[in-house]
Design a protein around this motif. Structure first.
Motif, short mmCIF file in Angstrom:
data_model
loop_
_atom_site.label_atom_id
_atom_site.label_comp_id
_atom_site.label_asym_id
_atom_site.label_seq_id
_atom_site.Cartn_x
_atom_site.Cartn_y
_atom_site.Cartn_z
N LEU A 221 20.37 30.72 -61.29
CA LEU A 221 20.62 29.51 -61.38
C LEU A 221 21.61 28.26 -60.16
N THR A 224 18.24 27.08 -59.13
CA THR A 224 17.33 26.51 -60.36
C THR A 224 18.00 25.05 -60.75
N ARG A 225 19.29 25.75 -61.06
CA ARG A 225 20.11 24.24 -61.06
C ARG A 225 20.69 23.54 -60.74
N GLU A 229 25.38 20.42 -63.23
CA GLU A 229 24.93 21.21 -64.76
C GLU A 229 25.71 22.74 -64.18
N HIS A 291 23.28 28.79 -68.68
CA HIS A 291 22.66 28.33 -67.83
C HIS A 291 23.77 27.39 -66.82
N ASN A 292 24.48 28.00 -66.99
CA ASN A 292 26.17 27.07 -66.43
C ASN A 292 27.22 28.39 -65.68
#
Length: 292
Positions: A221, A224-225, A229, A291-292
Motif C-alpha cells: 500500500l 500503490t496508494r 487514501e 486499502h488503507n
C-alpha cells in the motif's frame, strides 16, 4: 468487525476519561480515540469467543492491546524515529501536542495498558490474567516490538550504504515490530477465554501469519496508494531507503506472498468450530485485501 470495533471504541473512551493533568490525558486520548480499524483488539475478542469465552471478559485486554499499539505509533512518528506528521488522517501526536508531551503520552499509554488489563478483567482465574499480562510484556519489550523497531532504525539507509538488507533481516524486523503484537492479541484472547495449550499455540501461529501479512500489505500500500487514501504519509519507506517487500521481491511477488500468508493463517483455524472461527477467517481476508 464494525460492531466490535464500535464497542472497543466505547470501552477505550470509558477506560481513559479526561482528568488531571489535562494536557497529558488529552494527548493520550487524541491518539487512542483517533479513527482506526481496531484490528488488534477485535482479534483479541474473536479469539476469546472462539474458545468459548465471553467478549466482556476479554475487553480489558483488547483495550490494552490497542493502547500498546497506539503507544508504538505515537513514538514511531516522532522526529527522532520516522518523523511522520500524519497518522490516521490527523496531525501526529507530536505535531498536535509537542514532542515532549507525545513521548510522555506514549509512555503513559504503555503503563496504563498493563494496569487496565490487570485491574479491569473480571471473572477470569488470576493465573490466566497473569499469563496474559506476561504475554503482552514480552510482545512489546526487547523480545518483541521494541526489538523490531531498533533493528529497523539500524537498517535505515543500509541498502544504499552497504549493498542491501536481505529478506531474512526484513522478516526479523516485521515479525517483531508488527507481527509480535498481533500474535499476542490473539494469544491473550485465547488465554483469557480458557484455551488449551495446543489451541493457544495454533492461535499464536495464526496471529504470526496475520501479523506478517499485515506488514507485507502495508509495504504494498505504501507504494500503490496516496497519503489521503492511507491516512498517513505514502512512500515514506522508499524515501528513507528502507527495505520493503516490494523493493526486495517486486510488487507482484509481494502480493503473492500476502496471499500465501492469508492461506496459512486460515489453515491454523482448522480444527476449531467452523462457524465460530468465521470472524478470524474473514479478518485474515480483510487484512489481505484492505486499502488503507
Amino acid at each position: 468487525m464494525a460492531e466490535k470495533a464500535r464497542r472497543v471504541d466505547d470501552a477505550l473512551d470509558r477506560a481513559l476519561p479526561l482528568r488531571h493533568p489535562e494536557r497529558l490525558l488529552a494527548s493520550m486520548r487524541y491518539s487512542l480515540l483517533a479513527p482506526g480499524k481496531r484490528v488488534r483488539p477485535v482479534l483479541t475478542l474473536a479469539a476469546c469467543e472462539l474458545v468459548g469465552g465471553e467478549e466482556s471478559t476479554a475487553m480489558p485486554f483488547a483495550c490494552a492491546v490497542e493502547m500498546l499499539h497506539v503507544m508504538s505509533l505515537v513514538h514511531d512518528d516522532l522526529p527522532c524515529i520516522d518523523n511522520d506528521e500524519l497518522r490516521r488522517g490527523l496531525p501526529s501526536n507530536h505535531v498536535a501536542f509537542g514532542e515532549g508531551v507525545a513521548v510522555l503520552a506514549g509512555d503513559a499509554l504503555h503503563c496504563f495498558a498493563f494496569a487496565h488489563a490487570a485491574e479491569a478483567t473480571a471473572g477470569v482465574p488470576p493465573m490466566r490474567v497473569l499469563r496474559a499480562v506476561a504475554e503482552l510484556g514480552k510482545a512489546t519489550g526487547a523480545e518483541g516490538l521494541l526489538a523490531g523497531q531498533v533493528v529497523d532504525i539500524e537498517c535505515e539507509g543500509f541498502m544504499s550504504r552497504l549493498g542491501g538488507v536481505g529478506l531474512e533481516v526484513l522478516e526479523y524486523i516485521h515479525l517483531h515490530k508488527t507481527a509480535r503484537l498481533l500474535e499476542a492479541a490473539v494469544a491473550c484472547g485465547g488465554i483469557i477465554g480458557g484455551a488449551e495449550e495446543e489451541e493457544v499455540e495454533r492461535l499464536r501461529r495464526y496471529g504470526r501469519a496475520v501479523g506478517l501479512l499485515f506488514q507485507v500489505v502495508d509495504d504494498v500500500l505504501d507504494v500503490t496508494r496516496t497519503s489521503e487514501e492511507l491516512g498517513k504519509t505514502a512512500g515514506k519507506d522508499l524515501a528513507k531507503g528502507k527495505a520493503t517487500y516490494p523493493k526486495l521481491m517486486g510488487l507482484e511477488k509481494a502480493r503473492l506472498l500476502a496471499e500465501e500468508l492469508a492461506a496459512k493463517a486460515e489453515e491454523e483455524l482448522q480444527g476449531f468450530d467452523r462457524n465460530i472461527a468465521r470472524p478470524l477467517r474473514h479478518l485474515a481476508r480483510y487484512i489481505a485485501h484492505r486499502h488503507n
